[in-house]
Structures are given as structure tokens and as C-alpha cells.
Scaffold this active site. Structure first.
Site, PDB file in Angstrom:
ATOM      1  CD  GLU A   1      -1.243   0.507   6.199  1.00 60.54           C
ATOM      2  OE1 GLU A   1      -1.846   1.042   4.860  1.00 60.54           O
ATOM      3  OE2 GLU A   1      -1.729   0.562   7.476  1.00 60.54           O
TER       4      GLU A   1
ATOM      5  CG  ASN B   1      -7.084   4.540   4.003  1.00 60.48           C
ATOM      6  OD1 ASN B   1      -7.070   5.809   3.864  1.00 60.48           O
ATOM      7  ND2 ASN B   1      -6.605   3.797   3.172  1.00 60.48           N
TER       8      ASN B   1
ATOM      9  CG  HIS C   1      -1.834   1.039   1.350  1.00 61.18           C
ATOM     10  ND1 HIS C   1      -2.579   1.428   2.811  1.00 61.18           N
ATOM     11  CD2 HIS C   1      -2.381   1.912   0.439  1.00 61.18           C
ATOM     12  CE1 HIS C   1      -3.230   2.544   2.264  1.00 61.18           C
ATOM     13  NE2 HIS C   1      -2.997   2.740   0.935  1.00 61.18           N
TER      14      HIS C   1
HETATM   15  P1  NAI Z   1      -8.138   6.312  -9.875  1.00 60.74           P
HETATM   16  O1  NAI Z   1      -9.629   6.318  -9.936  1.00 60.74           O
HETATM   17  O2  NAI Z   1      -7.333   7.367 -10.219  1.00 60.74           O
HETATM   18  O3  NAI Z   1      -7.638   4.920 -11.026  1.00 60.74           O
HETATM   19  C1  NAI Z   1      -8.291   3.727 -11.098  1.00 60.74           C
HETATM   20  C2  NAI Z   1      -7.723   3.303 -12.409  1.00 60.74           C
HETATM   21  O4  NAI Z   1      -8.119   1.786 -12.679  1.00 60.74           O
HETATM   22  C3  NAI Z   1      -8.281   3.806 -13.466  1.00 60.74           C
HETATM   23  O5  NAI Z   1      -7.520   4.484 -14.455  1.00 60.74           O
HETATM   24  C4  NAI Z   1      -9.303   2.679 -14.269  1.00 60.74           C
HETATM   25  O6  NAI Z   1      -9.296   3.013 -15.734  1.00 60.74           O
HETATM   26  C5  NAI Z   1      -8.189   1.635 -13.989  1.00 60.74           C
HETATM   27  N1  NAI Z   1      -9.213   0.217 -14.074  1.00 60.74           N
HETATM   28  C6  NAI Z   1     -10.340   0.117 -13.585  1.00 60.74           C
HETATM   29  N2  NAI Z   1     -10.604  -1.170 -13.934  1.00 60.74           N
HETATM   30  C7  NAI Z   1      -9.467  -1.640 -14.388  1.00 60.74           C
HETATM   31  C8  NAI Z   1      -8.961  -3.069 -15.149  1.00 60.74           C
HETATM   32  N3  NAI Z   1      -9.882  -4.037 -15.177  1.00 60.74           N
HETATM   33  N4  NAI Z   1      -7.907  -3.268 -15.345  1.00 60.74           N
HETATM   34  C9  NAI Z   1      -6.879  -2.095 -15.432  1.00 60.74           C
HETATM   35  N5  NAI Z   1      -7.090  -1.048 -15.107  1.00 60.74           N
HETATM   36  C10 NAI Z   1      -8.364  -0.634 -14.576  1.00 60.74           C
HETATM   37  O7  NAI Z   1      -7.861   5.401  -8.384  1.00 60.74           O
HETATM   38  P2  NAI Z   1      -6.764   5.822  -7.521  1.00 60.74           P
HETATM   39  O8  NAI Z   1      -6.732   6.736  -6.606  1.00 60.74           O
HETATM   40  O9  NAI Z   1      -5.350   5.638  -8.384  1.00 60.74           O
HETATM   41  O10 NAI Z   1      -6.741   4.324  -6.631  1.00 60.74           O
HETATM   42  C11 NAI Z   1      -6.351   3.092  -7.196  1.00 60.74           C
HETATM   43  C12 NAI Z   1      -6.144   2.222  -5.887  1.00 60.74           C
HETATM   44  O11 NAI Z   1      -5.229   2.646  -4.941  1.00 60.74           O
HETATM   45  C13 NAI Z   1      -7.455   1.771  -5.051  1.00 60.74           C
HETATM   46  O12 NAI Z   1      -7.321   0.485  -4.589  1.00 60.74           O
HETATM   47  C14 NAI Z   1      -7.166   2.844  -4.081  1.00 60.74           C
HETATM   48  O13 NAI Z   1      -7.950   2.498  -2.846  1.00 60.74           O
HETATM   49  C15 NAI Z   1      -5.612   2.709  -3.694  1.00 60.74           C
HETATM   50  N6  NAI Z   1      -5.232   3.871  -3.075  1.00 60.74           N
HETATM   51  C16 NAI Z   1      -5.533   5.308  -3.355  1.00 60.74           C
HETATM   52  C17 NAI Z   1      -4.829   6.452  -2.766  1.00 60.74           C
HETATM   53  C18 NAI Z   1      -5.189   7.617  -3.198  1.00 60.74           C
HETATM   54  O14 NAI Z   1      -4.681   8.687  -2.615  1.00 60.74           O
HETATM   55  N7  NAI Z   1      -6.078   7.711  -4.354  1.00 60.74           N
HETATM   56  C19 NAI Z   1      -3.870   6.257  -1.740  1.00 60.74           C
HETATM   57  C20 NAI Z   1      -3.435   4.861  -1.612  1.00 60.74           C
HETATM   58  C21 NAI Z   1      -4.042   3.647  -2.126  1.00 60.74           C
END
Ligand code: NAI
Length: 287
Positions: free
Chosen positions: A153, A191, A141
Site C-alpha cells: 500500500e 487496517n 506498507h
Molecule cells: P515487531 O514488534 O515484531 O518489531 C518491531 C521491531 O522494532 C523490534 O525488533 C524492535 O526492537 C525494533 N525497534 C524498536 N525501536 C527501534 C529503534 N529505535 N531502532 C531500531 N529498531 C527498533 O513489530 P512488527 O510487527 O514487525 O511491526 C513493525 C511495523 O510494521 C509497525 O509499524 C507495524 O504497524 C507495521 N506492520 C505490521 C504488520 C504485522 O502484521 N505485524 C503488517 C504491516 C505493517
């Protein structure tokens, strides 16, 4: 095991940051996303960040060129099959992640670690979608913005092997990060502590305790936070915040204290997701 190429599944806020961090630390990274638009955003983000780092003399032009050469972009996982590490950083949704894990199991080799950047979902539950490879699944993480934030993490699932854990620690350090272990409870440590505070800031706003600017100023000036909780929510992504609250609600005995605030839900339903859409609690369209 030497990691020569990381496949990063999902090229949003986190996936693009993870790939850039790998690339600037000498590891090749292939970014995979189902959305062409997200792929081109990731490419632009990488170029801009590298240009900025050169301009600020944090890296040389040669180092930026090497990092650029380390990066590649694909819209199908099969095209990334030569990677020997995979980290999933797609949408925070159990079903989406489980289907990605099944695909990762099919695509990558038998000794490839299948890590997830999930913020809150049980690693054991995700691993259960690929019973033959549960020992290779682990929570890795990262924090936002990945190139800057030092923490990873590290969360073991019930069946994660010691070998997988040790390799995750080595890779995290190779990427310039400090790995810290947490146990596999919904939301882990970060979180579990952070999100209820962000949610409470939405409650304070909804109840009329203060407007968003005042809430954020009070928490910055009074608690020495670098960013107020509502500004941080926009930065993380309001959809991500809502999803994490729901994962904690479902994963921690449906305790109502983890239910997302109504205003947060409404903003997400209106498509106001924060920085990534230009509008969230605050408006960013004018920069
Ligand atoms: P985001 O919404 O910016 O990006 C998610 C991406 O996943 C999108 O580009 C989408 O097109 C792609 N996606 C969806 N289904 C897919 C598939 N089947 N194959 C390939 N790509 C696919 O989300 P973000 O913020 O980058 O979050 C991603 C992960 O990281 C989540 O699990 C979130 O909980 C975690 N996270 C987010 C943080 C943040 O500050 N935004 C911090 C730490 C972890």
C-alpha cells in the site's frame, strides 16, 4: 535511481520479512535493530526460510547463497549509512517512529527515500518531524508474511514528491510486489477495514457469543477467510493490533468504535502478544 542497498530499521516480524524479500530479489539489505536478540531472531528466520525454499525447490542453493550474501545485520544506523533507500519498520508508536526519522535524516544521504512501513500512522505527521526532507518521506506498507503477500500500500504524505512516489512504485515492483495507492488517513485502507473486524471478533469473544475456535471457524467456513480474525490477530501481533486501533481512535476524531477491546488490551498487558511470544488468544508453545 537504482536501489543497490536498502536499510531496514527494525528487525521484527515485518523488518525481517522486508529484508528477506529484498535479498531474494537481488537487492542488498542491511537490517538495523536496537535489540541484539531481535537481530539474532531475524538471522535465524532468514536462514530457516531460505533452507525451506531450497528444500521445496522454490529457489536453488546458489540463489539462497546469493540472498544470504545480500543480507547484513547491524545494531546502529550509522553502520548502514551506505544504503541508498531506507524503510522504517519499528514499533507502531508515533514518538518512536519520529525519533527514528530524525536519525534517518541525519544518517542517510540527501537523495535517499525515507519510507515507513507504518500500518496506520499519518505519513504527513511522521514527515513533519524532518521538515527539510518531507518530500522524501512515503508510506510503503508491506503485508505479513512479506515474502508471500503481494501488496504494497503506497501512501503519499502532503509533501511527498512525485519522484519519491515513482521510485517507490519501481522498487515495490522490483521486489515482486503490486503497489496500490491509498490516501493518508489513519489506518489507510487495509487496517481501516481489517482492524475493526478483528476488534469486533474480540468483542464477540468477550460477550460470550462464541469461543475463539468457533469464531475463527465460522469466519473461515462462512466467509472463506484463509485465517479466522483471532488467529490473524495473533499472527499480526496483539500489541500491533492494539496500537493500530489507538492510532485510528486518535486519528479519526476519537470515534469510540476504534477503541481496542478490553480483552485485547489485557492480553497485551500480560505480555501475551501472539505468535511472537508463544501465547496470545491461542497457545503456540507446543508448536
Ligand atoms: P515487531 O514488534 O515484531 O518489531 C518491531 C521491531 O522494532 C523490534 O525488533 C524492535 O526492537 C525494533 N525497534 C524498536 N525501536 C527501534 C529503534 N529505535 N531502532 C531500531 N529498531 C527498533 O513489530 P512488527 O510487527 O514487525 O511491526 C513493525 C511495523 O510494521 C509497525 O509499524 C507495524 O504497524 C507495521 N506492520 C505490521 C504488520 C504485522 O502484521 N505485524 C503488517 C504491516 C505493517
Amino acid at each position: 535511481m537504482t536501489v543497490h542497498k536498502i536499510a531496514v530499521i527494525g528487525s521484527g516480524t515485518m523488518g525481517s520479512g522486508i529484508a528477506l524479500t529484498a535479498a531474494t530479489n537481488g537487492i542488498r539489505a542491511v537490517v538495523v535493530d536496537i535489540s541484539d536478540e531481535q537481530i539474532s531472531r531475524a538471522k535465524k528466520y532468514h536462514q530457516k526460510q531460505l533452507e525451506k525454499s531450497v528444500a521445496k525447490e522454490r529457489i536453488t542453493q546458489d540463489e539462497a547463497d546469493i540472498a544470504t550474501a545480500n543480507l547484513s545485520y547491524k545494531t546502529s544506523m550509522e553502520e548502514a549509512a551506505d544504503a541508498n533507500w531506507a524503510v522504517e519498520a519499528a514499533t507502531e508508536n508515533v514518538d518512536v517512529k519520529k525519533s527514528i526519522f530524525k536519525k534517518m535524516f541525519d544518517v542517510f544521504g540527501d537523495d535517499v527515500v525515507l519510507a515507513t512501513n507504518t500500518s496506520s500512522i499519518s505519513i504527513t505527521d511522521l514527515a513533519s518531524s524532518i521538515p527539510k526532507a518531507e518530500h522524501r518521506v512515503i508510506g510503503m506498507h508491506f503485508f505479513n508474511p512479506v515474502p508471500v503477500m503481494k501488496l504494497v500500500e503506497v501512501i503519499k504524505g502532503k509533501k511527498t514528491s512525485e519522484e519519491t512516489t515513482a521510485a517507490t512504485i519501481v522498487l515495490s515492483e522490483q521486489m515482486g510486489k503490486t503497489p496500490v495507492p491509498a490516501n493518508d488517513f489513519a489506518g489507510f485502507v487495509s487496517n481501516r477495514v481489517l482492524m475493526p473486524m478483528i476488534n469486533e471478533a474480540f468483542h464477540a469473544w468477550s460477550d460470550g457469543v462464541a469461543d475463539p475456535e468457533a469464531i475463527d471457524s465460522i469466519m473461515k467456513l462462512g466467509c472463506a477467510f484463509p485465517m479466522g480474525p483471532l488467529r490473524l490477530a495473533d499472527y499480526i501481533g496483539l500489541d500491533v493490533c492494539r496500537d493500530i486501533m489507538m492510532v485510528m481512535y486518535n486519528g479519526l476524531d476519537e470515534n469510540p468504535k476504534y477503541l481496542p477491546n478490553q480483552k485485547l488490551i489485557e492480553l497485551v498487558e500480560q505480555g501475551h502478544l501472539g505468535d511472537k511470544t508463544g501465547q496470545g488468544v491461542y497457545n503456540y508453545e507446543k508448536g
